[in-house]
Scaffold this motif. Sequence first.
Motif, PDB file in Angstrom:
ATOM      1  N   VAL A   1       0.754  -1.234  -0.191  1.00 15.58           N
ATOM      2  CA  VAL A   1       0.007   0.096   0.084  1.00 15.58           C
ATOM      3  C   VAL A   1       0.787   1.337   0.008  1.00 15.58           C
ATOM      4  O   VAL A   1       0.658   2.384  -0.627  1.00 15.58           O
ATOM      5  CB  VAL A   1      -0.956   0.065   1.129  1.00 15.58           C
ATOM      6  CG1 VAL A   1      -1.727   1.267   1.279  1.00 15.58           C
ATOM      7  CG2 VAL A   1      -1.874  -1.278   1.015  1.00 15.58           C
ATOM      8  N   ARG A   2       1.924   1.116   0.649  1.00 14.50           N
ATOM      9  CA  ARG A   2       2.963   2.517   1.028  1.00 14.50           C
ATOM     10  C   ARG A   2       3.707   2.743  -0.535  1.00 14.50           C
ATOM     11  O   ARG A   2       4.285   3.824  -0.433  1.00 14.50           O
ATOM     12  CB  ARG A   2       3.759   2.333   2.008  1.00 14.50           C
ATOM     13  CG  ARG A   2       3.047   2.671   3.287  1.00 14.50           C
ATOM     14  CD  ARG A   2       2.569   3.948   3.540  1.00 14.50           C
ATOM     15  NE  ARG A   2       1.904   4.232   4.736  1.00 14.50           N
ATOM     16  CZ  ARG A   2       0.479   4.387   4.776  1.00 14.50           C
ATOM     17  NH1 ARG A   2      -0.164   4.418   3.619  1.00 14.50           N
ATOM     18  NH2 ARG A   2       0.022   4.374   5.863  1.00 14.50           N
ATOM     19  N   GLU A   3       3.807   1.573  -1.135  1.00 13.37           N
ATOM     20  CA  GLU A   3       4.266   1.985  -2.649  1.00 13.37           C
ATOM     21  C   GLU A   3       3.518   3.175  -3.308  1.00 13.37           C
ATOM     22  O   GLU A   3       4.251   3.515  -4.243  1.00 13.37           O
ATOM     23  CB  GLU A   3       4.535   0.795  -3.358  1.00 13.37           C
ATOM     24  CG  GLU A   3       5.493  -0.276  -2.756  1.00 13.37           C
ATOM     25  CD  GLU A   3       5.432  -1.667  -3.486  1.00 13.37           C
ATOM     26  OE1 GLU A   3       4.587  -1.811  -4.566  1.00 13.37           O
ATOM     27  OE2 GLU A   3       6.378  -2.337  -3.264  1.00 13.37           O
ATOM     28  N   HIS A   4       2.266   3.196  -3.099  1.00 12.41           N
ATOM     29  CA  HIS A   4       1.585   4.292  -3.929  1.00 12.41           C
ATOM     30  C   HIS A   4       0.486   5.124  -3.210  1.00 12.41           C
ATOM     31  O   HIS A   4      -0.148   5.911  -3.904  1.00 12.41           O
ATOM     32  CB  HIS A   4       0.767   3.337  -4.930  1.00 12.41           C
ATOM     33  CG  HIS A   4      -0.139   2.056  -4.550  1.00 12.41           C
ATOM     34  ND1 HIS A   4      -1.343   2.580  -3.994  1.00 12.41           N
ATOM     35  CD2 HIS A   4       0.108   1.018  -4.502  1.00 12.41           C
ATOM     36  CE1 HIS A   4      -1.935   1.378  -3.632  1.00 12.41           C
ATOM     37  NE2 HIS A   4      -1.071   0.480  -3.784  1.00 12.41           N
ATOM     38  N   SER A   5       0.324   4.754  -1.781  1.00 13.99           N
ATOM     39  CA  SER A   5      -0.635   5.554  -1.109  1.00 13.99           C
ATOM     40  C   SER A   5      -0.285   5.871   0.174  1.00 13.99           C
ATOM     41  O   SER A   5       0.646   5.237   0.970  1.00 13.99           O
ATOM     42  CB  SER A   5      -1.858   4.689  -0.921  1.00 13.99           C
ATOM     43  OG  SER A   5      -2.666   5.093  -0.221  1.00 13.99           O
ATOM     44  N   ALA A   6      -0.760   7.080   0.704  1.00 16.89           N
ATOM     45  CA  ALA A   6      -0.354   7.506   2.000  1.00 16.89           C
ATOM     46  C   ALA A   6      -1.738   7.471   3.046  1.00 16.89           C
ATOM     47  O   ALA A   6      -1.662   7.849   3.996  1.00 16.89           O
ATOM     48  CB  ALA A   6      -0.069   8.836   2.053  1.00 16.89           C
ATOM     49  N   ILE A   7      -2.437   6.482   2.643  1.00 14.49           N
ATOM     50  CA  ILE A   7      -3.747   6.178   3.428  1.00 14.49           C
ATOM     51  C   ILE A   7      -3.533   5.744   4.757  1.00 14.49           C
ATOM     52  O   ILE A   7      -2.616   4.993   4.842  1.00 14.49           O
ATOM     53  CB  ILE A   7      -4.708   5.092   2.728  1.00 14.49           C
ATOM     54  CG1 ILE A   7      -6.124   4.990   3.353  1.00 14.49           C
ATOM     55  CG2 ILE A   7      -4.051   3.846   2.509  1.00 14.49           C
ATOM     56  CD1 ILE A   7      -6.974   3.963   2.554  1.00 14.49           C
ATOM     57  N   PRO A   8      -4.287   6.314   5.822  1.00 20.91           N
ATOM     58  CA  PRO A   8      -3.943   5.913   7.098  1.00 20.91           C
ATOM     59  C   PRO A   8      -4.334   4.380   7.398  1.00 20.91           C
ATOM     60  O   PRO A   8      -5.199   3.911   6.725  1.00 20.91           O
ATOM     61  CB  PRO A   8      -4.886   6.805   8.098  1.00 20.91           C
ATOM     62  CG  PRO A   8      -5.175   7.939   7.084  1.00 20.91           C
ATOM     63  CD  PRO A   8      -5.235   7.301   5.686  1.00 20.91           C
ATOM     64  N   ILE A   9      -3.013   3.848   8.036  1.00 18.66           N
ATOM     65  CA  ILE A   9      -3.644   2.465   8.428  1.00 18.66           C
ATOM     66  C   ILE A   9      -3.237   2.163   9.901  1.00 18.66           C
ATOM     67  O   ILE A   9      -2.369   2.587  10.717  1.00 18.66           O
ATOM     68  CB  ILE A   9      -2.200   1.437   7.752  1.00 18.66           C
ATOM     69  CG1 ILE A   9      -2.365   1.694   6.087  1.00 18.66           C
ATOM     70  CG2 ILE A   9      -2.334   0.152   8.205  1.00 18.66           C
ATOM     71  CD1 ILE A   9      -1.509   0.880   5.374  1.00 18.66           C
ATOM     72  N   LEU A  10      -4.430   1.548  10.543  1.00 16.83           N
ATOM     73  CA  LEU A  10      -4.327   1.305  11.956  1.00 16.83           C
ATOM     74  C   LEU A  10      -4.015  -0.224  12.027  1.00 16.83           C
ATOM     75  O   LEU A  10      -4.580  -1.115  11.391  1.00 16.83           O
ATOM     76  CB  LEU A  10      -5.721   1.566  12.596  1.00 16.83           C
ATOM     77  CG  LEU A  10      -5.863   0.910  13.936  1.00 16.83           C
ATOM     78  CD1 LEU A  10      -4.938   1.487  14.772  1.00 16.83           C
ATOM     79  CD2 LEU A  10      -7.399   1.370  14.589  1.00 16.83           C
ATOM     80  N   MET A  11      -3.006  -0.669  12.472  1.00 18.59           N
ATOM     81  CA  MET A  11      -2.577  -2.126  12.345  1.00 18.59           C
ATOM     82  C   MET A  11      -2.961  -2.782  13.701  1.00 18.59           C
ATOM     83  O   MET A  11      -2.876  -2.190  14.937  1.00 18.59           O
ATOM     84  CB  MET A  11      -0.909  -2.266  12.366  1.00 18.59           C
ATOM     85  CG  MET A  11      -0.526  -3.527  11.882  1.00 18.59           C
ATOM     86  SD  MET A  11       1.137  -3.759  11.281  1.00 18.59           S
ATOM     87  CE  MET A  11       0.826  -3.190   9.802  1.00 18.59           C
TER      88      MET A  11
END
Length: 230
Positions: free
Chosen positions: A67-77
């Motif tokens: 995901v981080r290769e193309h997006s800065a969308i927030p991620i809650l792990m």
Amino acid sequence: MRHILIADDDKEIAQLIRIYLENEGFQTRHANDGHEALAMLKGFPADLIVLDIMMPGMDGMEVCRKVREHSAIPILMLSAKTQDMDKVLGLMTGADDYMSKPFNPLELSARVKSLLRRSFQYNTELKSEVSEHVLKLDAIEINKLNHEVTANGKPISLTSREFEILSLLASSPGRVFGAEEIFRLIWQESYFVSNNTVMVHISNLRDKLEKELGYKLIQTVWGVGYKIEK
């Protein structure tokens, strides 16, 4: 309405998260594994991902990296692991926040809201900063922050003086700048009559711009100076 993608192979936990988030007014989708999560992101306008680490096939760490290769969308792990190193690895992979299972659904909802607020504020500030430092004129885009110029999306290599002259003219389209005024504003030195420095720089700048645009962006007003039309 904000959209949340929940990626967790534990259907009971995923359903619990969906209930609490949908009660808060969010729209949710559920992916059972990492591959399904990545596939859903292509057609689901997610504003945030709740991402479990331990999933079959492709784990949450790998999903986060992709995901981080193309997006800065927030991620809650999310993870059943409680060691600090797992949390560190999750955050280093690109997650924005981390919660250990079992968790309080109310706390998870609060963290989702917090991440979305921060993301919205950051994007708003970023757009404001970009609009403040970027001049767009016809097919030309001038980024004053990065000292970059593009024409029809193609980068144009300019010297620092050429960039400053173009920025000056583009900042007031329609206004005529005399050679003396341009020299004084850009070089910040006294202008003398026989000085043809501005003319040479304008000529070089025109050639570079015309090569990409196919027409002369900078116009000469004879006996007065130079301008860029609106």
